[in-house]
Design a protein around this motif. Structure first.
Motif, PDB file in Angstrom:
ATOM      1  N   GLU A 213     -10.748 -11.296 -53.777  1.00  0.00           N
ATOM      2  CA  GLU A 213     -10.515 -10.328 -54.845  1.00  0.00           C
ATOM      3  C   GLU A 213     -10.416 -10.986 -56.220  1.00  0.00           C
ATOM      4  O   GLU A 213     -10.475 -10.305 -57.251  1.00  0.00           O
ATOM      5  CB  GLU A 213      -9.231  -9.530 -54.560  1.00  0.00           C
ATOM      6  N   LEU A 214     -10.272 -12.316 -56.240  1.00  0.00           N
ATOM      7  CA  LEU A 214     -10.221 -13.038 -57.516  1.00  0.00           C
ATOM      8  C   LEU A 214     -11.560 -13.729 -57.806  1.00  0.00           C
ATOM      9  O   LEU A 214     -11.607 -14.653 -58.626  1.00  0.00           O
ATOM     10  CB  LEU A 214      -9.099 -14.092 -57.481  1.00  0.00           C
ATOM     11  N   SER A 215     -12.612 -13.286 -57.169  1.00  0.00           N
ATOM     12  CA  SER A 215     -13.920 -13.938 -57.331  1.00  0.00           C
ATOM     13  C   SER A 215     -14.396 -13.915 -58.774  1.00  0.00           C
ATOM     14  O   SER A 215     -15.025 -14.870 -59.248  1.00  0.00           O
ATOM     15  CB  SER A 215     -14.957 -13.259 -56.427  1.00  0.00           C
ATOM     16  N   GLU A 216     -14.105 -12.830 -59.485  1.00  0.00           N
ATOM     17  CA  GLU A 216     -14.537 -12.736 -60.881  1.00  0.00           C
ATOM     18  C   GLU A 216     -13.825 -13.786 -61.739  1.00  0.00           C
ATOM     19  O   GLU A 216     -14.462 -14.467 -62.557  1.00  0.00           O
ATOM     20  CB  GLU A 216     -14.231 -11.332 -61.416  1.00  0.00           C
ATOM     21  N   GLU A 217     -12.495 -13.924 -61.539  1.00  0.00           N
ATOM     22  CA  GLU A 217     -11.729 -14.927 -62.302  1.00  0.00           C
ATOM     23  C   GLU A 217     -12.167 -16.346 -61.931  1.00  0.00           C
ATOM     24  O   GLU A 217     -12.264 -17.229 -62.798  1.00  0.00           O
ATOM     25  CB  GLU A 217     -10.228 -14.763 -62.045  1.00  0.00           C
ATOM     26  N   SER A 219     -15.150 -17.289 -60.796  1.00  0.00           N
ATOM     27  CA  SER A 219     -16.476 -17.544 -61.377  1.00  0.00           C
ATOM     28  C   SER A 219     -16.373 -17.813 -62.872  1.00  0.00           C
ATOM     29  O   SER A 219     -17.049 -18.719 -63.404  1.00  0.00           O
ATOM     30  CB  SER A 219     -17.399 -16.355 -61.125  1.00  0.00           C
ATOM     31  N   ALA A 220     -15.536 -17.037 -63.569  1.00  0.00           N
ATOM     32  CA  ALA A 220     -15.377 -17.221 -65.023  1.00  0.00           C
ATOM     33  C   ALA A 220     -14.780 -18.586 -65.341  1.00  0.00           C
ATOM     34  O   ALA A 220     -15.223 -19.280 -66.272  1.00  0.00           O
ATOM     35  CB  ALA A 220     -14.503 -16.108 -65.589  1.00  0.00           C
ATOM     36  N   THR A 221     -13.771 -18.990 -64.564  1.00  0.00           N
ATOM     37  CA  THR A 221     -13.126 -20.301 -64.789  1.00  0.00           C
ATOM     38  C   THR A 221     -14.103 -21.433 -64.539  1.00  0.00           C
ATOM     39  O   THR A 221     -14.227 -22.364 -65.354  1.00  0.00           O
ATOM     40  CB  THR A 221     -11.897 -20.462 -63.877  1.00  0.00           C
TER      41      THR A 221
END
Length: 435
Positions: A213-217, A219-221
């Motif tokens: 569920e934190l895949s977006e964060e 990927s951004a990091t």
């Protein structure tokens, strides 16, 4: 600057120096960001060049002492031979005075470059600290971790999971700290960033699997860190060994990255070796014509080991540290060549005359009258210790014969040159001097 208070060095001397250098690093990174090239590798190189340029006056003094040491050593050694075995106070005082005059005429302090080294060491240690913990001193790099870290902190059991990552081993003490156990938000955030800043690809894969569920964060990091850490294709946050391992197990190996990873420790060793060859201390060692003392032999061994140690450390530490060592070695080589040319262009006789006058004026202020050391400076070092005339074997035998005959007058039975005659000589000599 809102750096990580946790990972910033807090020692009495290095801490404040590292904080000051951190501001410089952050300023360089800010300028690079405005130029649309916020790159940690480039920032490290520029940062290293700038710091070594700021230390140039200290470096010149240190190199000047090392260069003049090669010229002073024959005279200093001659003085030591002159007073060898003389331990009385008068001889020791004379030896000290003559040694002081040699240093005075070359315009260097007997303490050598100790003061310069004492000033440089905290700077170099602080420099290492800043480069090793970039997020602690560069707020923009820290901010790349914040969204993901905040997301992890809101997940139950994330602290226990973070501690299972391979990069968490070096931060065990932080996990056991009372502030971490008490869920101090800032302390926990800083600890998470410390671990993620050292995380390998395998660690990042584990995080992605554990918290999809934190895949977006995530990927951004990773995307932001890739921009910051990518230097000629290499990630300066990973060690060359980690890069080689990751590429070796990949389905499609990038040989360019493997070669680049190997090149960093090799270049570090090569530049360190060239640095040593150009150093004045090495020139002094080579000018001894095979006469080595234990200290010189130890220095030679250390000089051989340093490039090897440099390669090993660069192989296992983040590539950013390797860039720092290479950039620093290149800057020092350029400085040494320039400083050596400058010192070689100096007229030694003019320098000695100038320093002699300074020394006399200094002694006059202290109420001490001294002879001009300028003339002494021009004397060949072979004349520092006055040599007694050499007697031939025939002269020695004749003197012994006369002395034996003189002291043997009271003992007609003793043969010239016999043990009895020599014993009688000692006896007569003692009786004569005790009167």
């Amino acid at each position: 600057m809102t750096g990580l208070l946790l990972t910033q060095n807090s020692s009495f001397i290095i801490g404040p120096v590292a904080k000051l250098l951190g501001y410089i690093m952050e300023g360089i990174f800010w300028v690079l960001d405005k130029l649309s090239m916020p790159n940690i590798g480039v920032a490290i190189i520029l940062f290293t060049i700038l710091i070594y340029l700021l230390m140039l006056p200290l470096t010149i003094k240190q190199q000047k002492f090392s260069k003049f040491s090669a010229k002073m050593n024959p005279e200093l050694q001659a003085i030591q031979k002159k007073y060898m075995g003389k331990n009385d106070n008068d001889s020791m005082m004379k030896m000290q005075a003559e040694t002081k005059e040699v240093y005075a005429k070359y315009g260097v302090s007997p303490s050598g470059s100790c003061l310069q080294l004492l000033i440089q060491m905290p700077i170099l240690f602080a420099l290492y600290r800043v480069i090793y913990s970039i997020p602690a001193y560069v707020a923009q790099v820290k901010e790349a971790f914040i969204p993901l870290v905040n997301g992890l902190m809101n997940k139950a059991g994330s602290a226990e999971f973070i501690q299972t990552l391979s990069s968490a081993g070096m931060f065990n003490k932080q996990f056991k700290n009372e502030e971490f156990l008490a869920n101090n938000a800032e302390y926990v955030q800083n600890t998470y960033i410390d671990v993620l800043n050292r995380a390998s690809n395998a660690d990042w894969n584990l995080i992605a699997e554990k918290y999809p569920e934190l895949s977006e964060e995530i990927s951004a990091t990773l995307g932001q860190l890739d921009v910051y850490n990518n230097f000629l294709g290499l990630n300066v946050g990973y060690s060359p060994w980690d890069t080689i391992k990751m590429e070796w197990i990949a389905d499609e190996r990038n040989w360019f990255l493997i070669i680049g990873a190997v090149a960093i420790p090799l270049l570090s060793a090569l530049t360190q070796w060239l640095n040593i060859k150009l150093s004045p201390s090495q020139a002094t060692s080579e000018s001894n014509n095979g006469e080595e003392n234990p200290m010189m032999a130890s220095m030679k061994t250390m000089n051989m080991m340093m490039p090897i140690m440099s390669a090993f450390f660069c192989f296992t530490l983040p590539a950013g540290m390797g860039l720092y060592w290479i950039a620093g070695a290149v800057v020092r080589m350029i400085q040494q060549v320039a400083i050596n040319k400058y010192i070689d262009s100096i007229d030694i006789d003019t320098l000695i005359a100038k320093n002699s006058e300074k020394y006399r004026e200094k002694m006059k202020k202290q109420g001490v009258l001294v002879e001009g050391i300028n003339q002494k400076a021009k004397n060949n070092t072979r004349n520092v210790a006055s040599k007694a005339p050499v007697k031939t074997e025939e002269q020695k035998k004749e003197e012994m014969k006369k002395a034996t005959e003189y002291y043997n007058k009271t003992n007609k039975n003793a043969k010239p040159g016999s043990l009895a005659a020599k014993a009688n000589m000692v006896k007569q000599y003692n009786e004569k001097n005790n009167k």
